[in-house]
Write a protein that holds these residues in place. Structure first.
Motif, mmCIF file in Angstrom:
data_model
loop_
_atom_site.group_PDB
_atom_site.id
_atom_site.type_symbol
_atom_site.label_atom_id
_atom_site.label_comp_id
_atom_site.label_asym_id
_atom_site.label_seq_id
_atom_site.Cartn_x
_atom_site.Cartn_y
_atom_site.Cartn_z
ATOM 1 N N PRO A 160 0.797 -1.237 0.000
ATOM 2 C CA PRO A 160 0.000 0.000 0.000
ATOM 3 C C PRO A 160 0.832 1.291 0.000
ATOM 4 O O PRO A 160 0.380 2.317 -0.505
ATOM 5 C CB PRO A 160 -0.839 -0.092 1.280
ATOM 6 N N HIS A 161 2.056 1.261 0.530
ATOM 7 C CA HIS A 161 2.872 2.489 0.558
ATOM 8 C C HIS A 161 3.666 2.722 -0.715
ATOM 9 O O HIS A 161 4.287 3.772 -0.872
ATOM 10 C CB HIS A 161 3.858 2.444 1.733
ATOM 11 N N PHE A 162 3.681 1.718 -1.602
ATOM 12 C CA PHE A 162 4.505 1.826 -2.812
ATOM 13 C C PHE A 162 4.100 3.040 -3.647
ATOM 14 O O PHE A 162 2.919 3.299 -3.851
ATOM 15 C CB PHE A 162 4.335 0.551 -3.654
ATOM 16 N N MET A 163 5.105 3.799 -4.090
ATOM 17 C CA MET A 163 4.849 4.908 -5.022
ATOM 18 C C MET A 163 5.876 4.822 -6.143
ATOM 19 O O MET A 163 7.058 4.570 -5.894
ATOM 20 C CB MET A 163 5.022 6.272 -4.335
ATOM 21 N N LEU A 164 5.402 5.056 -7.366
ATOM 22 C CA LEU A 164 6.293 5.021 -8.531
ATOM 23 C C LEU A 164 6.391 6.425 -9.113
ATOM 24 O O LEU A 164 5.370 7.064 -9.403
ATOM 25 C CB LEU A 164 5.731 4.065 -9.587
ATOM 26 N N PHE A 165 7.615 6.904 -9.261
ATOM 27 C CA PHE A 165 7.871 8.194 -9.890
ATOM 28 C C PHE A 165 8.798 7.961 -11.077
ATOM 29 O O PHE A 165 9.610 7.040 -11.063
ATOM 30 C CB PHE A 165 8.579 9.148 -8.925
ATOM 31 N N ALA A 166 8.681 8.797 -12.084
ATOM 32 C CA ALA A 166 9.635 8.744 -13.185
ATOM 33 C C ALA A 166 10.003 10.177 -13.528
ATOM 34 O O ALA A 166 9.216 11.097 -13.302
ATOM 35 C CB ALA A 166 9.011 8.044 -14.398
ATOM 36 N N THR A 167 11.221 10.365 -14.044
ATOM 37 C CA THR A 167 11.617 11.705 -14.472
ATOM 38 C C THR A 167 12.140 11.607 -15.894
ATOM 39 O O THR A 167 12.607 10.548 -16.326
ATOM 40 C CB THR A 167 12.749 12.283 -13.587
#
Length: 213
Positions: A160-167
């Motif tokens: 549930p805490h997983f976050m995916l970011f991309a730049t």
């Protein structure tokens, strides 16, 4: 919402606390434009609905702003730096020989570990990533929100805490950048970062490098 100690107030938003102690990251230099970027990011993170793609020029604070919020909220921050030779194994994992038994064991990659542990992962320079990496991400970003590890056939679903970011840097201005397909980009919530204003760069350099103006 629920237990107030499970949240960290960040500007006007309440962000979920991660498993690590809060790090005030006092060496991070706050300027007016940086603060605006952080509040924009916090709004998206508070909603927790979408992976986030930040596009902007080099040194506009894309990765450092995510790292700062991760530290402040106690989330483990993981980064994969993409280039044309990035290997899918770095994301998913590979078989290695166990030093004790000599048997082959599967060592999970950074993305699989982040999914399990609920880390915040940043995929830097996403438009330099090879096609097989983008295809693996596609499955994770669609409605199933799951990743299949081809070697073990295991299906990994995000903590549930997983976050995916991309730049990424804007394609066209920087050599070798692919233009990601519209369908792929639509899976992200896109944020645009501008260059840090000249006057603020002076402040940042003076404070960070301890040099006189």
């Amino acid at each position: 919402p629920g237990d107030p100690s499970a949240f960290v107030k960040f500007g006007p938003f309440y962000l979920e606390r991660g498993p690590l102690p809060e790090d005030l990251a006092e060496d991070y230099i706050m300027t007016p434009s940086v603060e605006i970027k952080l509040i924009d990011l916090a709004r998206i993170i508070a909603a927790k609905r979408f992976p986030v793609l930040i596009e902007g020029p080099t040194s506009s604070g894309k990765t450092s702003s995510i790292e700062y919020i991760a530290k402040r909220t106690g989330h483990r921050f993981v980064r994969i730096n993409n280039h044309e030779h990035t290997d899918i194994q770095e994301y998913i994992g590979t078989y290695v020989s166990d030093p004790i038994t000599g048997k082959l064991v599967f060592k999970e990659g950074l993305l699989v570990r982040a999914l399990r542990q609920g880390d915040w992962i940043v995929l830097d320079e996403l438009n330099l990533a090879p096609t097989d990496v983008l295809e693996a991400l596609n499955r994770l970003l669609d409605d199933n929100r799951e990743l299949v590890v081809p070697e073990t056939q295991e299906v990994v679903r995000p903590h549930p805490h997983f976050m995916l970011f991309a730049t990424q840097n804007p394609p066209g201005l920087y050599a070798g950048r692919k233009v990601l397909s519209r369908a792929f980009r639509n899976r992200f919530l896109e944020v645009h970062f501008e260059d840090v204003p000249q006057a603020e760069l002076e402040t940042i350099l003076c404070q960070r490098c301890r040099i006189a103006p």
